[in-house]
Design a protein around this motif. Structure first.
Motif, PDB file in Angstrom:
ATOM      1  N   SER A   1       0.825  -1.205   0.000  1.00  5.95           N
ATOM      2  CA  SER A   1       0.000   0.000   0.000  1.00  5.95           C
ATOM      3  C   SER A   1       0.864   1.261   0.000  1.00  5.95           C
ATOM      4  O   SER A   1       0.591   2.213  -0.745  1.00  5.95           O
ATOM      5  N   VAL A   2       1.908   1.267   0.799  1.00  2.00           N
ATOM      6  CA  VAL A   2       2.803   2.426   0.852  1.00  2.00           C
ATOM      7  C   VAL A   2       3.500   2.630  -0.490  1.00  2.00           C
ATOM      8  O   VAL A   2       3.615   3.767  -0.975  1.00  2.00           O
ATOM      9  N   MET A   3       3.946   1.556  -1.108  1.00  3.72           N
ATOM     10  CA  MET A   3       4.611   1.673  -2.409  1.00  3.72           C
ATOM     11  C   MET A   3       3.645   2.151  -3.483  1.00  3.72           C
ATOM     12  O   MET A   3       4.012   2.962  -4.348  1.00  3.72           O
ATOM     13  N   ALA A   4       2.406   1.676  -3.458  1.00  9.70           N
ATOM     14  CA  ALA A   4       1.406   2.130  -4.431  1.00  9.70           C
ATOM     15  C   ALA A   4       1.122   3.617  -4.230  1.00  9.70           C
ATOM     16  O   ALA A   4       0.997   4.373  -5.216  1.00  9.70           O
ATOM     17  N   ASP A   5       1.021   4.054  -2.968  1.00 10.67           N
ATOM     18  CA  ASP A   5       0.824   5.475  -2.672  1.00 10.67           C
ATOM     19  C   ASP A   5       1.963   6.299  -3.244  1.00 10.67           C
ATOM     20  O   ASP A   5       1.742   7.280  -3.963  1.00 10.67           O
ATOM     21  N   TYR A   6       3.182   5.895  -2.915  1.00  7.95           N
ATOM     22  CA  TYR A   6       4.358   6.649  -3.341  1.00  7.95           C
ATOM     23  C   TYR A   6       4.436   6.737  -4.862  1.00  7.95           C
ATOM     24  O   TYR A   6       4.667   7.814  -5.413  1.00  7.95           O
ATOM     25  N   ASN A   7       4.247   5.617  -5.551  1.00  4.11           N
ATOM     26  CA  ASN A   7       4.337   5.617  -7.012  1.00  4.11           C
ATOM     27  C   ASN A   7       3.268   6.500  -7.643  1.00  4.11           C
ATOM     28  O   ASN A   7       3.539   7.222  -8.606  1.00  4.11           O
ATOM     29  N   TYR A   8       2.070   6.454  -7.113  1.00  4.47           N
ATOM     30  CA  TYR A   8       0.969   7.272  -7.637  1.00  4.47           C
ATOM     31  C   TYR A   8       1.252   8.756  -7.413  1.00  4.47           C
ATOM     32  O   TYR A   8       1.159   9.560  -8.337  1.00  4.47           O
ATOM     33  N   TYR A   9       1.615   9.116  -6.202  1.00  6.64           N
ATOM     34  CA  TYR A   9       1.891  10.523  -5.898  1.00  6.64           C
ATOM     35  C   TYR A   9       3.059  11.045  -6.728  1.00  6.64           C
ATOM     36  O   TYR A   9       3.010  12.146  -7.264  1.00  6.64           O
ATOM     37  N   LYS A  10       4.106  10.244  -6.846  1.00  6.61           N
ATOM     38  CA  LYS A  10       5.294  10.666  -7.597  1.00  6.61           C
ATOM     39  C   LYS A  10       4.972  10.816  -9.088  1.00  6.61           C
ATOM     40  O   LYS A  10       5.472  11.738  -9.737  1.00  6.61           O
ATOM     41  N   ALA A  11       4.132   9.934  -9.627  1.00  4.72           N
ATOM     42  CA  ALA A  11       3.758  10.030 -11.038  1.00  4.72           C
ATOM     43  C   ALA A  11       2.962  11.296 -11.309  1.00  4.72           C
ATOM     44  O   ALA A  11       3.181  11.972 -12.325  1.00  4.72           O
ATOM     45  N   VAL A  12       2.045  11.632 -10.420  1.00  7.91           N
ATOM     46  CA  VAL A  12       1.284  12.871 -10.600  1.00  7.91           C
ATOM     47  C   VAL A  12       2.233  14.062 -10.516  1.00  7.91           C
ATOM     48  O   VAL A  12       2.152  14.990 -11.327  1.00  7.91           O
ATOM     49  N   GLN A  13       3.158  14.028  -9.583  1.00  2.15           N
ATOM     50  CA  GLN A  13       4.096  15.135  -9.409  1.00  2.15           C
ATOM     51  C   GLN A  13       4.973  15.330 -10.645  1.00  2.15           C
ATOM     52  O   GLN A  13       5.186  16.463 -11.074  1.00  2.15           O
ATOM     53  N   THR A  14       5.453  14.251 -11.218  1.00  7.61           N
ATOM     54  CA  THR A  14       6.395  14.379 -12.330  1.00  7.61           C
ATOM     55  C   THR A  14       5.726  14.451 -13.697  1.00  7.61           C
ATOM     56  O   THR A  14       6.223  15.144 -14.579  1.00  7.61           O
TER      57      THR A  14
ATOM     58  N   HIS B   1      -3.300   1.880  -6.678  1.00  6.31           N
ATOM     59  CA  HIS B   1      -3.362   2.575  -5.392  1.00  6.31           C
ATOM     60  C   HIS B   1      -4.666   2.231  -4.679  1.00  6.31           C
ATOM     61  O   HIS B   1      -4.682   1.872  -3.505  1.00  6.31           O
ATOM     62  N   ARG B   2      -5.761   2.324  -5.396  1.00 10.72           N
ATOM     63  CA  ARG B   2      -7.076   2.029  -4.811  1.00 10.72           C
ATOM     64  C   ARG B   2      -7.176   0.550  -4.428  1.00 10.72           C
ATOM     65  O   ARG B   2      -7.652   0.210  -3.337  1.00 10.72           O
ATOM     66  N   GLN B   3      -6.710  -0.326  -5.303  1.00 10.25           N
ATOM     67  CA  GLN B   3      -6.769  -1.762  -5.034  1.00 10.25           C
ATOM     68  C   GLN B   3      -5.934  -2.128  -3.808  1.00 10.25           C
ATOM     69  O   GLN B   3      -6.382  -2.902  -2.959  1.00 10.25           O
ATOM     70  N   ALA B   4      -4.735  -1.572  -3.692  1.00 10.99           N
ATOM     71  CA  ALA B   4      -3.875  -1.865  -2.544  1.00 10.99           C
ATOM     72  C   ALA B   4      -4.522  -1.379  -1.250  1.00 10.99           C
ATOM     73  O   ALA B   4      -4.468  -2.068  -0.222  1.00 10.99           O
ATOM     74  N   GLY B   5      -5.144  -0.213  -1.286  1.00 14.16           N
ATOM     75  CA  GLY B   5      -5.830   0.306  -0.105  1.00 14.16           C
ATOM     76  C   GLY B   5      -6.999  -0.574   0.305  1.00 14.16           C
ATOM     77  O   GLY B   5      -7.198  -0.862   1.494  1.00 14.16           O
ATOM     78  N   ILE B   6      -7.780  -1.014  -0.682  1.00  9.95           N
ATOM     79  CA  ILE B   6      -8.927  -1.888  -0.396  1.00  9.95           C
ATOM     80  C   ILE B   6      -8.456  -3.216   0.180  1.00  9.95           C
ATOM     81  O   ILE B   6      -9.045  -3.737   1.143  1.00  9.95           O
ATOM     82  N   GLN B   7      -7.379  -3.783  -0.378  1.00 10.02           N
ATOM     83  CA  GLN B   7      -6.857  -5.051   0.142  1.00 10.02           C
ATOM     84  C   GLN B   7      -6.386  -4.900   1.587  1.00 10.02           C
ATOM     85  O   GLN B   7      -6.668  -5.766   2.427  1.00 10.02           O
ATOM     86  N   PHE B   8      -5.693  -3.815   1.879  1.00  8.65           N
ATOM     87  CA  PHE B   8      -5.173  -3.600   3.226  1.00  8.65           C
ATOM     88  C   PHE B   8      -6.314  -3.447   4.229  1.00  8.65           C
ATOM     89  O   PHE B   8      -6.327  -4.107   5.278  1.00  8.65           O
ATOM     90  N   ILE B   9      -7.278  -2.607   3.924  1.00  3.57           N
ATOM     91  CA  ILE B   9      -8.413  -2.390   4.827  1.00  3.57           C
ATOM     92  C   ILE B   9      -9.237  -3.667   4.976  1.00  3.57           C
ATOM     93  O   ILE B   9      -9.681  -4.003   6.084  1.00  3.57           O
ATOM     94  N   SER B  10      -9.444  -4.392   3.882  1.00  2.00           N
ATOM     95  CA  SER B  10     -10.206  -5.645   3.953  1.00  2.00           C
ATOM     96  C   SER B  10      -9.521  -6.657   4.861  1.00  2.00           C
ATOM     97  O   SER B  10     -10.180  -7.355   5.636  1.00  2.00           O
ATOM     98  N   TYR B  11      -8.202  -6.735   4.761  1.00  2.00           N
ATOM     99  CA  TYR B  11      -7.462  -7.659   5.616  1.00  2.00           C
ATOM    100  C   TYR B  11      -7.604  -7.272   7.087  1.00  2.00           C
ATOM    101  O   TYR B  11      -7.845  -8.131   7.945  1.00  2.00           O
ATOM    102  N   LEU B  12      -7.466  -5.974   7.372  1.00  2.00           N
ATOM    103  CA  LEU B  12      -7.611  -5.525   8.757  1.00  2.00           C
ATOM    104  C   LEU B  12      -9.001  -5.850   9.305  1.00  2.00           C
ATOM    105  O   LEU B  12      -9.137  -6.332  10.434  1.00  2.00           O
ATOM    106  N   VAL B  13     -10.026  -5.597   8.510  1.00  2.00           N
ATOM    107  CA  VAL B  13     -11.397  -5.890   8.949  1.00  2.00           C
ATOM    108  C   VAL B  13     -11.564  -7.388   9.176  1.00  2.00           C
ATOM    109  O   VAL B  13     -12.149  -7.809  10.183  1.00  2.00           O
ATOM    110  N   THR B  14     -11.043  -8.200   8.261  1.00  2.00           N
ATOM    111  CA  THR B  14     -11.149  -9.652   8.399  1.00  2.00           C
ATOM    112  C   THR B  14     -10.463 -10.142   9.673  1.00  2.00           C
ATOM    113  O   THR B  14     -11.017 -10.956  10.419  1.00  2.00           O
ATOM    114  N   VAL B  15      -9.272  -9.645   9.942  1.00  2.00           N
ATOM    115  CA  VAL B  15      -8.544 -10.059  11.153  1.00  2.00           C
ATOM    116  C   VAL B  15      -9.288  -9.593  12.402  1.00  2.00           C
ATOM    117  O   VAL B  15      -9.419 -10.360  13.372  1.00  2.00           O
TER     118      VAL B  15
END
Length: 104
Positions: free
Chosen positions: A21-34, A79-93
């Protein structure tokens, strides 16, 4: 012994999904910036902790929807998919843990 293995697996999956999730965030933000400097400037050229706030604001969402660059759109989907996977895992646990300790 088995409890330690279960905890290690749970923490390991959590760490993997958090890093993804952090890597997807970083790549997305950096792509918009550049690749979309005009939109980045309209977002206020945010720095460090303000970047997610700029992307989540109502103004930011409207600006980001105007992007037509296919690479950035693909990163936005990841970015959206990674966020959904992370939150879904937390909810499941959390739900699984609650159910386990309620019946144990």
């Amino acid at each position: 012994m088995i409890e330690t293995l279960i905890v290690a697996v749970i923490v390991g999956v959590w760490a993997f999904l958090a890093l993804q999730s952090v890597m997807a965030d970083y790549n997305y933000y950096k792509a918009v910036q550049t690749q979309e400097p005009a939109i980045w400037a309209q977002l206020g050229s945010p720095k460090f902790l303000r970047i997610p706030m700029a992307f989540a604001s109502s103004k930011g969402v409207i600006l980001l929807k105007s992007i037509t660059n296919e690479h950035i759109l693909a990163l936005a989907r990841k970015h959206r998919q990674a966020g959904i996977q992370f939150i879904s895992y937390l909810v499941t646990v959390l739900v699984g843990s609650t159910a386990y300790f309620s019946f144990a």
